[in-house]
Write an enzyme that holds these catalytic residues in place. Structure first.
Site, PDB file in Angstrom:
ATOM      1  N   SER A  48      99.996 -31.199  64.856  1.00  0.00           N
ATOM      2  CA  SER A  48      99.351 -30.926  63.571  1.00  0.00           C
ATOM      3  C   SER A  48     100.390 -31.025  62.473  1.00  0.00           C
ATOM      4  CB  SER A  48      98.754 -29.520  63.562  1.00  0.00           C
ATOM      5  OG  SER A  48      98.356 -29.167  62.255  1.00  0.00           O
ATOM      6  N   TYR A  75      99.230 -20.704  64.641  1.00  0.00           N
ATOM      7  CA  TYR A  75      98.857 -22.091  64.954  1.00  0.00           C
ATOM      8  C   TYR A  75     100.023 -23.047  64.657  1.00  0.00           C
ATOM      9  CZ  TYR A  75      96.161 -26.472  64.491  1.00  0.00           C
ATOM     10  OH  TYR A  75      95.686 -27.760  64.603  1.00  0.00           O
TER      11      TYR A  75
HETATM   12  N1  LIG Z   1      90.517 -31.043  62.838  1.00  0.00           N
HETATM   13  C1  LIG Z   1      91.685 -31.046  62.208  1.00  0.00           C
HETATM   14  O1  LIG Z   1      91.753 -31.077  60.959  1.00  0.00           O
HETATM   15  C2  LIG Z   1      92.965 -31.007  62.994  1.00  0.00           C
HETATM   16  C3  LIG Z   1      94.150 -31.119  62.283  1.00  0.00           C
HETATM   17  C4  LIG Z   1      95.348 -31.083  62.965  1.00  0.00           C
HETATM   18  C5  LIG Z   1      95.352 -30.946  64.342  1.00  0.00           C
HETATM   19  N2  LIG Z   1      94.189 -30.836  65.016  1.00  0.00           N
HETATM   20  C6  LIG Z   1      94.269 -30.669  66.471  1.00  0.00           C
HETATM   21  O2  LIG Z   1      93.440 -31.605  67.109  1.00  0.00           O
HETATM   22  C7  LIG Z   1      93.009 -31.080  68.363  1.00  0.00           C
HETATM   23  C8  LIG Z   1      91.527 -31.238  68.468  1.00  0.00           C
HETATM   24  O3  LIG Z   1      90.915 -30.485  67.419  1.00  0.00           O
HETATM   25  P1  LIG Z   1      89.465 -30.800  66.876  1.00  0.00           P
HETATM   26  O4  LIG Z   1      89.548 -30.736  65.407  1.00  0.00           O
HETATM   27  O5  LIG Z   1      88.938 -32.009  67.539  1.00  0.00           O
HETATM   28  O6  LIG Z   1      88.703 -29.462  67.356  1.00  0.00           O
HETATM   29  P2  LIG Z   1      87.319 -29.197  68.075  1.00  0.00           P
HETATM   30  O7  LIG Z   1      86.310 -30.232  67.734  1.00  0.00           O
HETATM   31  O8  LIG Z   1      87.035 -27.760  67.781  1.00  0.00           O
HETATM   32  O9  LIG Z   1      87.676 -29.346  69.629  1.00  0.00           O
HETATM   33  C9  LIG Z   1      88.444 -28.403  70.291  1.00  0.00           C
HETATM   34  C10 LIG Z   1      88.312 -28.637  71.774  1.00  0.00           C
HETATM   35  O10 LIG Z   1      89.168 -27.712  72.466  1.00  0.00           O
HETATM   36  C11 LIG Z   1      88.395 -27.039  73.469  1.00  0.00           C
HETATM   37  N3  LIG Z   1      88.944 -25.700  73.665  1.00  0.00           N
HETATM   38  C12 LIG Z   1      89.146 -24.731  72.734  1.00  0.00           C
HETATM   39  N4  LIG Z   1      89.622 -23.626  73.322  1.00  0.00           N
HETATM   40  C13 LIG Z   1      89.718 -23.897  74.654  1.00  0.00           C
HETATM   41  C14 LIG Z   1      90.111 -23.141  75.772  1.00  0.00           C
HETATM   42  N5  LIG Z   1      90.494 -21.865  75.690  1.00  0.00           N
HETATM   43  N6  LIG Z   1      90.074 -23.745  76.989  1.00  0.00           N
HETATM   44  C15 LIG Z   1      89.666 -25.015  77.112  1.00  0.00           C
HETATM   45  N7  LIG Z   1      89.290 -25.787  76.080  1.00  0.00           N
HETATM   46  C16 LIG Z   1      89.300 -25.214  74.862  1.00  0.00           C
HETATM   47  C17 LIG Z   1      86.968 -27.012  72.903  1.00  0.00           C
HETATM   48  O11 LIG Z   1      85.971 -26.854  73.881  1.00  0.00           O
HETATM   49  P3  LIG Z   1      85.390 -25.408  74.309  1.00  0.00           P
HETATM   50  O12 LIG Z   1      85.308 -24.582  73.069  1.00  0.00           O
HETATM   51  O13 LIG Z   1      84.067 -25.714  74.934  1.00  0.00           O
HETATM   52  O14 LIG Z   1      86.354 -24.855  75.285  1.00  0.00           O
HETATM   53  C18 LIG Z   1      86.910 -28.419  72.297  1.00  0.00           C
HETATM   54  O15 LIG Z   1      86.621 -29.365  73.294  1.00  0.00           O
HETATM   55  C19 LIG Z   1      93.476 -29.618  68.397  1.00  0.00           C
HETATM   56  O16 LIG Z   1      94.651 -29.518  69.176  1.00  0.00           O
HETATM   57  C20 LIG Z   1      93.767 -29.316  66.953  1.00  0.00           C
HETATM   58  O17 LIG Z   1      94.741 -28.306  66.812  1.00  0.00           O
HETATM   59  C21 LIG Z   1      92.978 -30.866  64.378  1.00  0.00           C
END
Ligand SMILES: NC(=O)c1ccc[n+]([C@@H]2O[C@H](COP(=O)([O-])OP(=O)(O)OC[C@H]3O[C@@H](n4cnc5c(N)ncnc54)[C@H](OP(=O)(O)O)[C@@H]3O)[C@@H](O)[C@H]2O)c1
Length: 256
Positions: free
Chosen positions: A148, A161
């Site tokens: 991130s 985070y």
């Molecule tokens: N969106 C942004 O702006 C952004 C920016 C920078 C970095 N990121 C990074 O990108 C990655 C993906 O994020 P996203 O935005 O795509 O989020 P998202 O749509 O909320 O997806 C998160 C995923 O992680 C899983 N997850 C969460 N807690 C978990 C746990 N305890 N055990 C197993 N699985 C778990 C969720 O499934 P379940 O809840 O069903 O477990 C879901 O599949 C993350 O690492 C995030 O930090 C995102």
């Protein structure tokens, strides 16, 4: 087309994508599958996992899922063994599962700190320990850790985070140091602000969204599909000479 397939194709590879049921992870899982890999997606919620597997199969891909809470060490280890059952050992590991507790630093609890560290950093470490040495033994592998921009700068209460993502970026370099000589490439994919369920609260505010888009160089916020091409590249033979790096896929957010 043969040239492109040779360079970017993932035929015969097996990928494990954590967080593969939603957002960036799901878009990456579908992209790797459509590029030829057999894909196992891992997260907690079975309904979304099943939907993702169905989407992959609708593209003609081999796909399976593992339901696991990656915040619990023993479950991570046990899920890693279940992940190799459908298609064999993992060639491409994508750590995209993530959580973002956002209290002000004054209110940040030890439980929230531990949750961020366990899901965002410890699980990628444990999965790396399980799969990295095996990839090295076989002489080929790819690990993509989803970091991130908060690993590089403070951004609206990123206390736990941001610390976990900074650690993940450092872990990437150490994994690259350990396994790159044996054919494994390990890189961090760095999103900016992406509209996914993780950012649902913030992205419901149109003024905030516009401000974030204004901080990019191309004038819009990210969507999950923006990560498809970069993930295929980092998973492919084309990334043979790329390791220990951060690839910012953020529309230029970090360029300001
Ligand atoms: N969106 C942004 O702006 C952004 C920016 C920078 C970095 N990121 C990074 O990108 C990655 C993906 O994020 P996203 O935005 O795509 O989020 P998202 O749509 O909320 O997806 C998160 C995923 O992680 C899983 N997850 C969460 N807690 C978990 C746990 N305890 N055990 C197993 N699985 C778990 C969720 O499934 P379940 O809840 O069903 O477990 C879901 O599949 C993350 O690492 C995030 O930090 C995102």
């Amino acid at each position: 087309m043969d040239y492109l397939r040779e360079m970017f194709g993932l035929d015969g590879r097996v990928a494990l994508v954590t967080g593969g049921s939603s957002g960036i992870g799901r878009a990456v899982a579908v992209a790797l599958g459509r590029a030829g890999a057999k894909v196992v997606v891992a997260a907690r919620g079975e309904e979304a996992l099943r939907e993702t597997v169905a989407e992959l199969r609708s593209h003609g891909c081999d796909a399976a899922y593992v339901s696991v809470d990656l915040g619990i060490g023993d479950r991570v280890r046990e899920a890693a063994e279940r992940a190799v059952e459908p298609f064999g050992e993992i060639d491409i590991l994508v750590n995209s599962a993530g959580v973002n507790p956002r209290p002000h630093m004054n209110a940040l609890t030890e439980e929230q700190w531990d949750l961020a560290m366990d899901v965002n950093l410890r699980a990628p470490f444990l999965l790396g320990q399980r799969f990295g040495p095996k990839m090295a033994e076989r002489g080929w592998g790819r690990i993509i850790n989803v970091g991130s921009q908060q690993g590089f700068r403070a951004f609206f209460n990123s206390g736990a985070y941001g610390a976990s993502k900074g650690g993940l970026t450092s872990l990437t370099r150490s994994q690259a140091e350990a396994w790159s000589p044996s054919g494994v490439r390990v890189n961090t994919l760095v999103p900016g602000f992406v509209i996914t369920p993780l950012t649902a609260q913030a992205s419901a505010d149109p003024v905030f969204c516009e401000q974030m888009a204004g901080r990019t160089l191309i004038g819009r916020n990210g969507v999950a599909e923006d990560f498809a091409g970069a993930a295929v590249f980092l998973s492919s033979s084309a990334a043979e000479y790329v390791t220990g790096q951060c690839l910012f896929v953020d529309g230029g957010f970090s360029g300001h």
